[in-house]
Design a protein around this motif. Structure first.
Motif: not given
Length: 126
Positions: A5-7, A53-62, A68-70, A82-83
């Motif tokens: 789960l990514v938030i 603390n990744h920027p939105l244009d370079n999210l990590p892969g899991f 995924a929640i904003s 995208t990611f």
């Protein structure tokens, strides 16, 4: 294995305590990653929330991200899609009662009338 789960909580949102409480609640059933772009590096919470603390244009892969929640930022949805293209996505506002969060993350429940052999097989598969 628990699903990922990514938030994402953009810096302008605030409401840190409410967001962290949600993350803590889902640690029992999910691996929870709370991404706060441009925030200070921080250790994982005792419950297991991983703070990133990744920027939105370079999210990590899991690997596979289930959900995924904003937090209060519809514009972050483009990055999430995208990611994490195969994940379920949603925008969450912690100030409102959001039953959709529970329904989005609720595990699937299998019900039915099975014979004794089928019940044993189903229990073993789960």
């Amino acid at each position: 294995m628990k699903p990922n789960l990514v938030i994402i909580q953009p810096p302008h949102v605030g409401m840190d305590a409410e967001v962290e409480q949600l993350c803590e609640e889902f640690c029992e059933s999910h691996y929870v990653y709370l991404i706060r772009p441009h925030s200070a590096v921080r250790d994982d919470s005792p419950a297991g929330v991983r703070f990133l603390n990744h920027p939105l244009d370079n999210l990590p892969g899991f690997g596979r991200v289930d959900t995924a929640i904003s937090v209060m930022d519809p514009e972050a949805m483009d990055s999430l899609r995208t990611f994490y293209p195969d994940s379920r996505t949603a925008v969450w506002d912690p100030r409102e009662k959001n039953d959709f969060i529970d329904s989005l993350l609720k595990p699937t429940v299998i019900r039915g009338d099975f014979g004794e052999h089928e019940s044993r097989e189903l229990a073993r598969a789960m």
